[in-house]
Design an enzyme around this catalytic site. Sequence first.
Site, mmCIF file in Angstrom:
data_model
loop_
_atom_site.group_PDB
_atom_site.id
_atom_site.type_symbol
_atom_site.label_atom_id
_atom_site.label_comp_id
_atom_site.label_asym_id
_atom_site.label_seq_id
_atom_site.Cartn_x
_atom_site.Cartn_y
_atom_site.Cartn_z
ATOM 1 N N VAL A 60 61.767 -0.380 -27.411
ATOM 2 C CA VAL A 60 61.242 0.953 -27.085
ATOM 3 C C VAL A 60 60.001 1.068 -26.510
ATOM 4 O O VAL A 60 59.436 2.172 -26.109
ATOM 5 C CB VAL A 60 61.426 1.867 -28.595
ATOM 6 C CG1 VAL A 60 62.617 1.893 -28.937
ATOM 7 C CG2 VAL A 60 60.478 1.023 -29.602
ATOM 8 N N TYR A 152 47.951 -0.492 -38.704
ATOM 9 C CA TYR A 152 49.530 0.193 -39.056
ATOM 10 C C TYR A 152 49.321 1.278 -39.834
ATOM 11 O O TYR A 152 49.910 2.441 -39.433
ATOM 12 C CB TYR A 152 49.942 -0.873 -40.290
ATOM 13 C CG TYR A 152 51.370 -0.243 -40.498
ATOM 14 C CD1 TYR A 152 52.291 -0.304 -39.684
ATOM 15 C CD2 TYR A 152 51.702 0.067 -41.958
ATOM 16 C CE1 TYR A 152 53.730 0.202 -40.066
ATOM 17 C CE2 TYR A 152 53.016 0.422 -42.395
ATOM 18 C CZ TYR A 152 53.973 0.492 -41.405
ATOM 19 O OH TYR A 152 55.000 1.147 -41.864
ATOM 20 N N GLY A 183 57.578 4.334 -49.323
ATOM 21 C CA GLY A 183 56.566 3.201 -50.002
ATOM 22 C C GLY A 183 57.309 2.047 -49.675
ATOM 23 O O GLY A 183 57.794 1.581 -48.784
ATOM 24 N N VAL A 185 59.836 -0.819 -49.223
ATOM 25 C CA VAL A 185 61.352 -1.072 -49.151
ATOM 26 C C VAL A 185 61.378 -2.537 -48.962
ATOM 27 O O VAL A 185 60.767 -3.155 -48.001
ATOM 28 C CB VAL A 185 61.800 0.013 -48.276
ATOM 29 C CG1 VAL A 185 63.318 -0.133 -48.197
ATOM 30 C CG2 VAL A 185 61.154 1.415 -48.173
ATOM 31 N N THR A 187 62.757 -5.278 -47.028
ATOM 32 C CA THR A 187 63.531 -5.391 -45.549
ATOM 33 C C THR A 187 63.309 -6.374 -45.152
ATOM 34 O O THR A 187 62.331 -7.232 -45.779
ATOM 35 C CB THR A 187 63.637 -4.024 -44.826
ATOM 36 O OG1 THR A 187 62.178 -3.926 -44.445
ATOM 37 C CG2 THR A 187 64.135 -2.666 -45.331
ATOM 38 N N GLU A 188 63.028 -6.619 -43.763
ATOM 39 C CA GLU A 188 62.489 -7.528 -42.820
ATOM 40 C C GLU A 188 60.974 -7.219 -43.027
ATOM 41 O O GLU A 188 60.082 -8.123 -42.253
ATOM 42 C CB GLU A 188 63.116 -7.739 -41.613
ATOM 43 C CG GLU A 188 64.628 -8.255 -41.706
ATOM 44 C CD GLU A 188 64.574 -9.553 -42.356
ATOM 45 O OE1 GLU A 188 64.044 -10.568 -42.025
ATOM 46 O OE2 GLU A 188 65.510 -9.553 -43.314
HETATM 47 P P1 NDP Z 1 62.825 -4.327 -40.525
HETATM 48 O O1 NDP Z 1 61.929 -5.118 -39.922
HETATM 49 O O2 NDP Z 1 63.980 -4.656 -41.474
HETATM 50 O O3 NDP Z 1 63.602 -3.204 -39.185
HETATM 51 C C1 NDP Z 1 62.716 -2.883 -37.926
HETATM 52 C C2 NDP Z 1 63.750 -2.541 -37.037
HETATM 53 O O4 NDP Z 1 62.814 -2.059 -35.849
HETATM 54 C C3 NDP Z 1 64.888 -3.845 -36.553
HETATM 55 O O5 NDP Z 1 65.882 -3.279 -36.469
HETATM 56 C C4 NDP Z 1 64.003 -3.775 -35.231
HETATM 57 O O6 NDP Z 1 65.078 -4.371 -34.355
HETATM 58 C C5 NDP Z 1 63.463 -2.755 -34.725
HETATM 59 N N1 NDP Z 1 62.366 -2.814 -33.966
HETATM 60 C C6 NDP Z 1 61.173 -3.199 -33.794
HETATM 61 N N2 NDP Z 1 60.501 -3.540 -32.850
HETATM 62 C C7 NDP Z 1 61.238 -2.806 -32.018
HETATM 63 C C8 NDP Z 1 61.006 -2.506 -30.623
HETATM 64 N N3 NDP Z 1 59.956 -2.882 -29.975
HETATM 65 N N4 NDP Z 1 62.205 -1.955 -29.767
HETATM 66 C C9 NDP Z 1 63.279 -1.638 -30.611
HETATM 67 N N5 NDP Z 1 63.497 -1.722 -31.824
HETATM 68 C C10 NDP Z 1 62.491 -2.257 -32.696
HETATM 69 O O7 NDP Z 1 61.976 -3.001 -41.342
HETATM 70 P P2 NDP Z 1 62.102 -1.547 -41.921
HETATM 71 O O8 NDP Z 1 63.580 -1.399 -41.847
HETATM 72 O O9 NDP Z 1 61.479 -1.772 -43.157
HETATM 73 O O10 NDP Z 1 61.490 -0.800 -41.077
HETATM 74 C C11 NDP Z 1 61.971 0.502 -40.063
HETATM 75 C C12 NDP Z 1 60.919 1.762 -40.615
HETATM 76 O O11 NDP Z 1 60.380 1.982 -41.536
HETATM 77 C C13 NDP Z 1 59.572 1.233 -39.462
HETATM 78 O O12 NDP Z 1 59.228 2.199 -38.740
HETATM 79 C C14 NDP Z 1 58.694 0.818 -40.627
HETATM 80 O O13 NDP Z 1 57.179 1.054 -40.404
HETATM 81 C C15 NDP Z 1 59.129 1.957 -41.627
HETATM 82 N N6 NDP Z 1 58.750 1.781 -43.053
HETATM 83 C C16 NDP Z 1 59.264 0.612 -43.709
HETATM 84 C C17 NDP Z 1 58.573 0.470 -45.033
HETATM 85 C C18 NDP Z 1 59.030 -0.596 -45.848
HETATM 86 O O14 NDP Z 1 58.399 -0.949 -46.838
HETATM 87 N N7 NDP Z 1 60.199 -1.638 -45.302
HETATM 88 C C19 NDP Z 1 57.789 1.545 -45.602
HETATM 89 C C20 NDP Z 1 57.653 2.771 -44.864
HETATM 90 C C21 NDP Z 1 57.999 2.575 -43.805
HETATM 91 P P3 NDP Z 1 64.698 -5.550 -33.114
HETATM 92 O O15 NDP Z 1 63.827 -6.782 -33.805
HETATM 93 O O16 NDP Z 1 66.210 -6.153 -32.875
HETATM 94 O O17 NDP Z 1 64.207 -4.877 -31.976
HETATM 95 C C1 8X3 Z 2 55.289 0.400 -45.309
HETATM 96 C C2 8X3 Z 2 54.731 0.625 -46.776
HETATM 97 O O1 8X3 Z 2 52.623 0.342 -48.155
HETATM 98 O O2 8X3 Z 2 53.247 -1.717 -46.906
HETATM 99 O O3 8X3 Z 2 54.879 1.337 -44.437
HETATM 100 O O4 8X3 Z 2 52.363 0.268 -45.918
HETATM 101 S S1 8X3 Z 2 53.235 -0.075 -46.786
#
Ligand code: NDP
Ligand code: 8X3
Length: 251
Positions: A60, A152, A183, A185, A187-188
């Site tokens: 993206v 971030y 908050g 979650v 995940t990766e």
């Molecule tokens: P993951 O790391 O599990 O997933 C991140 C996803 O984003 C992957 O599918 C990755 O796919 C994709 N991605 C990253 N960079 C790019 C890029 N340059 N182009 C296209 N795709 C991209 O993390 P989460 O599911 O936790 O995160 C998803 C969203 O939620 C993010 O915006 C994160 O900031 C937000 N979030 C997460 C929280 C948490 O605690 N987990 C809390 C609050 C918000 P690929 O590598 O295949 O491109």
């Molecule tokens: C992900 C949650 O608290 O790590 O956006 O910033 S935190």
Amino acid sequence: MRTALITGATSGIGEACAHLFAQQGYRMILVARKQDKLEKIAKHFADKYAVEIKTLIADVRDKVAVTDILEGLPGDWKQVDVLVNNAGLSLGLEPIDQGDTSDWDTMIDTNVKGLLYVTKIVSNWMISNKKGHIVNIGSTAGKEVYPGGNVYCATKHAVDALNKGMRVDLLPHGIKVTAVNPGMVETEFSKTRFKGDEARADKVYEGLEPLIAQDIADAIWFVVSRPAHVNIDDMIIRPTAQANSYVTNRK
Ligand code: NDP
Ligand code: 8X3
């Protein structure tokens, strides 16, 4: 038939959303960089739920590639009802004076500029279609700032502002705009933040029950399934054991 476009669908929240939207019978466009993983996920959900899924392998951050690949979709795939702007990441947790400037570039380019590039294109389709719903995945880091969160947090504060800006600008077109701000979650996310250091990533969730990606997908489904006259502007969701970014109840 309704269509959803989800960015960052290869893991975590994006993958859980893809699962839920497939279950609900949505046709989907899934975007991410990891081709094998994305195609495997798409095939699995397409077979299991008998829905059509297009995979777009794109970074993206790459404005030209994103524009070409999205604009290259056949016309009827541009009838997108729901855009989930989810692709994003954090890198590092150093104080500002010790931060890595290339990490800063990656976070700003992905979380802010990437979200904008996708939104620019898809919002124009939604305006032509006279309907649509944009769901921006922000964060509690867009509401608070914690030690080492600096850049971030700044990107997620930007998402918070952009969510409000989109809501105003797209109002005349009847397009819904919602921010879902999670908050912790599991995940990766933390593995990415700590660059593969699994022990450090696991510590983030130690002693408490974090949210899982499915919890956020459920919230996203709730906001997109409201009646036509209802728009949820902003939602914050945390684990019960997390009161804010600094106060947790760990056993
Ligand atoms: P993951 O790391 O599990 O997933 C991140 C996803 O984003 C992957 O599918 C990755 O796919 C994709 N991605 C990253 N960079 C790019 C890029 N340059 N182009 C296209 N795709 C991209 O993390 P989460 O599911 O936790 O995160 C998803 C969203 O939620 C993010 O915006 C994160 O900031 C937000 N979030 C997460 C929280 C948490 O605690 N987990 C809390 C609050 C918000 P690929 O590598 O295949 O491109
Ligand atoms: C992900 C949650 O608290 O790590 O956006 O910033 S935190």
